[in-house]
Design a protein around this motif. Structure first.
Motif, PDB file in Angstrom:
ATOM      1  N   ALA A 283      31.436  40.899  40.871  1.00  0.00           N
ATOM      2  CA  ALA A 283      31.543  39.497  40.443  1.00  0.00           C
ATOM      3  C   ALA A 283      31.652  39.361  38.923  1.00  0.00           C
ATOM      4  O   ALA A 283      32.205  38.384  38.423  1.00  0.00           O
ATOM      5  CB  ALA A 283      30.350  38.708  40.960  1.00  0.00           C
ATOM      6  N   ALA A 284      31.144  40.332  38.179  1.00  0.00           N
ATOM      7  CA  ALA A 284      31.150  40.218  36.718  1.00  0.00           C
ATOM      8  C   ALA A 284      32.127  41.201  36.072  1.00  0.00           C
ATOM      9  O   ALA A 284      31.975  41.558  34.910  1.00  0.00           O
ATOM     10  CB  ALA A 284      29.734  40.433  36.186  1.00  0.00           C
ATOM     11  N   ILE A 285      33.102  41.649  36.861  1.00  0.00           N
ATOM     12  CA  ILE A 285      34.061  42.629  36.328  1.00  0.00           C
ATOM     13  C   ILE A 285      35.486  42.130  36.529  1.00  0.00           C
ATOM     14  O   ILE A 285      35.853  41.710  37.641  1.00  0.00           O
ATOM     15  CB  ILE A 285      33.913  43.997  37.034  1.00  0.00           C
ATOM     16  CG1 ILE A 285      32.445  44.449  37.039  1.00  0.00           C
ATOM     17  CG2 ILE A 285      34.792  45.053  36.366  1.00  0.00           C
ATOM     18  CD1 ILE A 285      32.183  45.643  37.920  1.00  0.00           C
ATOM     19  N   VAL A 286      36.275  42.169  35.468  1.00  0.00           N
ATOM     20  CA  VAL A 286      37.702  41.867  35.599  1.00  0.00           C
ATOM     21  C   VAL A 286      38.306  42.973  36.480  1.00  0.00           C
ATOM     22  O   VAL A 286      38.104  44.155  36.203  1.00  0.00           O
ATOM     23  CB  VAL A 286      38.397  41.872  34.217  1.00  0.00           C
ATOM     24  CG1 VAL A 286      39.899  41.656  34.371  1.00  0.00           C
ATOM     25  CG2 VAL A 286      37.784  40.819  33.307  1.00  0.00           C
ATOM     26  N   PRO A 287      39.014  42.589  37.558  1.00  0.00           N
ATOM     27  CA  PRO A 287      39.548  43.619  38.460  1.00  0.00           C
ATOM     28  C   PRO A 287      40.500  44.583  37.754  1.00  0.00           C
ATOM     29  O   PRO A 287      41.416  44.159  37.052  1.00  0.00           O
ATOM     30  CB  PRO A 287      40.291  42.809  39.524  1.00  0.00           C
ATOM     31  CG  PRO A 287      39.607  41.484  39.515  1.00  0.00           C
ATOM     32  CD  PRO A 287      39.260  41.235  38.069  1.00  0.00           C
ATOM     33  N   GLY A 288      40.274  45.880  37.966  1.00  0.00           N
ATOM     34  CA  GLY A 288      41.100  46.886  37.307  1.00  0.00           C
ATOM     35  C   GLY A 288      42.213  47.407  38.194  1.00  0.00           C
ATOM     36  O   GLY A 288      43.227  47.910  37.707  1.00  0.00           O
ATOM     37  N   ARG A 289      42.001  47.302  39.499  1.00  0.00           N
ATOM     38  CA  ARG A 289      43.039  47.814  40.397  1.00  0.00           C
ATOM     39  C   ARG A 289      43.053  46.996  41.685  1.00  0.00           C
ATOM     40  O   ARG A 289      42.003  46.535  42.149  1.00  0.00           O
ATOM     41  CB  ARG A 289      42.773  49.292  40.725  1.00  0.00           C
ATOM     42  CG  ARG A 289      43.985  49.983  41.335  1.00  0.00           C
ATOM     43  CD  ARG A 289      43.847  51.503  41.404  1.00  0.00           C
ATOM     44  NE  ARG A 289      43.131  51.922  42.589  1.00  0.00           N
ATOM     45  CZ  ARG A 289      41.931  52.453  42.612  1.00  0.00           C
ATOM     46  NH1 ARG A 289      41.278  52.648  41.475  1.00  0.00           N
ATOM     47  NH2 ARG A 289      41.354  52.797  43.737  1.00  0.00           N
TER      48      ARG A 289
END
Ligand SMILES: [Zn+2]
Length: 426
Positions: A283-289
């Motif tokens: 929830a607190a991470i910009v999606p990387g993949r």
């Protein structure tokens, strides 16, 4: 004009539907997954029906249950294959596949009641495991007949450690890869399958019988979007390389593109991105993949090629706009399977003789007959499916609809017999 009830009995069909429907996981109707205890019970029941109708039963190397009614033509005798499947998806319906198997049995009952011996052998088949299974494959029986079951497929295990090849051997198949297409392929006169439409065109147009023109190609592509994961609080909007946002762009664009091609090319054409995994999915991470699976079904290769070219273009545009790397890989592909024109014309003529309305129709779903059509003439008829609902417990078609389709098959079998021998002999 002949009435369909002369050829097939709705009451008997309804009783068969009810009996098979009872063989379900009790708390998840209607579930009869291939190799489950419910499936085994269904197979035993069906084998009893086959034997009671005088069919000689065997399980072929691919695990399909085959009931043979021998003909009296000269050896090597030709063969006519008619069947469908009794396995279901989880919480599926009572008619998908089952209607086709019960309709095939009606042909045998009619021939028995009228003491008719055909000039060719009739094979009634319950093709093993038509539905997509936990081993990631489908159409196990027909695929095996077409020479397309590989050692890699048979070696797959599910999460309970069940090996596909071992399961096929357990129910009487060889559990071994296909050794090419069926050895007797050149003796096969034709293959017929009756199936519910699983869409609502026939119902909406009040048509009794859909004459299937082709079974569409099914292609699956993996689309991987690689951006840069980062802190959702500190990564500012204008510097982001958000893989989920790029994936969302692609999902929307694919849907719009498929809609446009379907409308312009006027063929059955559908594209779905039904599976997506986001990494790291926090929830607190910009999606990387983002990893997606695109499922594409098209009645026309031209439309598919047009789609692929446009897809590559939009991938490039999205990649630039969202500053992400995007790749597309083909995971699987099966070509369009056109149905046999001669068999279609027999089905059309016999439908007309029964006073039934017909229309040409493209299949939306894959079917065993697609595999059979790779090595023998094959054709399918669809019957109406209430509100187009399928693969769900609400799936419904009437016993009369099945009987109408079965009557078309009975008459078509007789017509093929007439064509095979001089008039007056049957
Ligand atoms: Zn089916």
């Amino acid at each position: 004009m002949d009435d369909y009830v002369t050829y097939a009995k709705p009451d008997r069909i309804a009783a068969g539907v009810d009996q098979l429907a009872a063989m379900t996981e009790p708390d998840r109707p209607y579930t009869r997954l291939v190799f489950s205890p419910e499936f085994d019970a269904g197979r035993r029941w069906l084998e009893d029906q086959f034997k009671a109708a005088g069919l000689v039963c065997n399980i072929d190397a691919g695990g399909s249950l085959i009931g043979i009614r021998a003909g009296n033509g000269a050896e090597p005798r030709r063969k006519l294959i008619i069947g469908s499947h009794i396995d279901t998806v989880p919480a599926g319906g009572r008619f998908d596949g089952i209607a086709g198997v019960l309709a095939a049995l009606e042909i045998v009952y009619y021939l028995n009641e009228h003491d008719i011996t055909l000039p060719f052998d009739l094979e009634i088949v319950d093709f093993l495991g038509e539905e997509l299974n936990v081993w990631g494959t489908s159409c196990l029986g027909s695929r095996h007949m077409a020479g397309l079951v590989t050692a890699e497929m048979l070696g797959r295990t599910d999460q309970d450690g069940r090996c596909l090849g071992v399961e096929i051997a357990r129910i009487g198949g060889s559990g071994k890869p296909s050794d090419g297409v069926r050895g007797d392929a050149d003796q096969i006169l034709g293959c017929f399958e009756l199936h519910i439409e699983q869409a609502k065109t026939l119902q909406e147009r009040s048509v009794d019988i859909g004459l299937v023109t082709e079974i569409p190609s099914i292609y699956r592509y993996g689309i991987t979007v690689t951006g840069q994961a980062g802190h959702s609080g500190t990564t500012l909007m204008d510097g982001r390389r958000d893989a989920a946002v790029a994936a969302a762009d692609i999902i929307t664009a694919v849907s719009d593109l498929a809609g446009r091609i379907a409308a312009e090319d006027n063929h059955h054409f559908v594209a779905t991105i039904g599976k997506i995994d986001i990494f790291p999915n926090g929830a607190a991470i910009v999606p990387g993949r983002a990893e997606m699976t695109l499922d594409l079904r098209s009645a026309s290769d031209r439309s598919r090629l047009r789609f692929e070219a446009a897809l590559d273009k939009l991938i490039k545009q999205t990649s630039m706009k969202r500053n992400c790397k995007i790749s597309r890989d083909k995971l699987a592909g099966a070509a369009v399977a056109p149905m046999d024109r001669k068999l279609i014309s027999i089905l059309a003529e016999q439908s007309a003789r029964l006073g039934l309305g017909t229309m040409p129709i493209s299949s939306g779903a894959g079917h065993d007959t697609a595999h059979l059509s790779r090595f023998a003439p094959a054709a399918m008829i669809f019957i109406p499916c209430q509100d187009g609902l399928s693969h769900c417990p609400e799936e419904f078609t009437s016993a009369d609809s099945i009987a109408r389709g079965a009557a078309v098959l009975v008459r078509s079998v007789l017509a093929l017999a007439e064509q095979s021998v001089p008039k007056g002999l049957i």
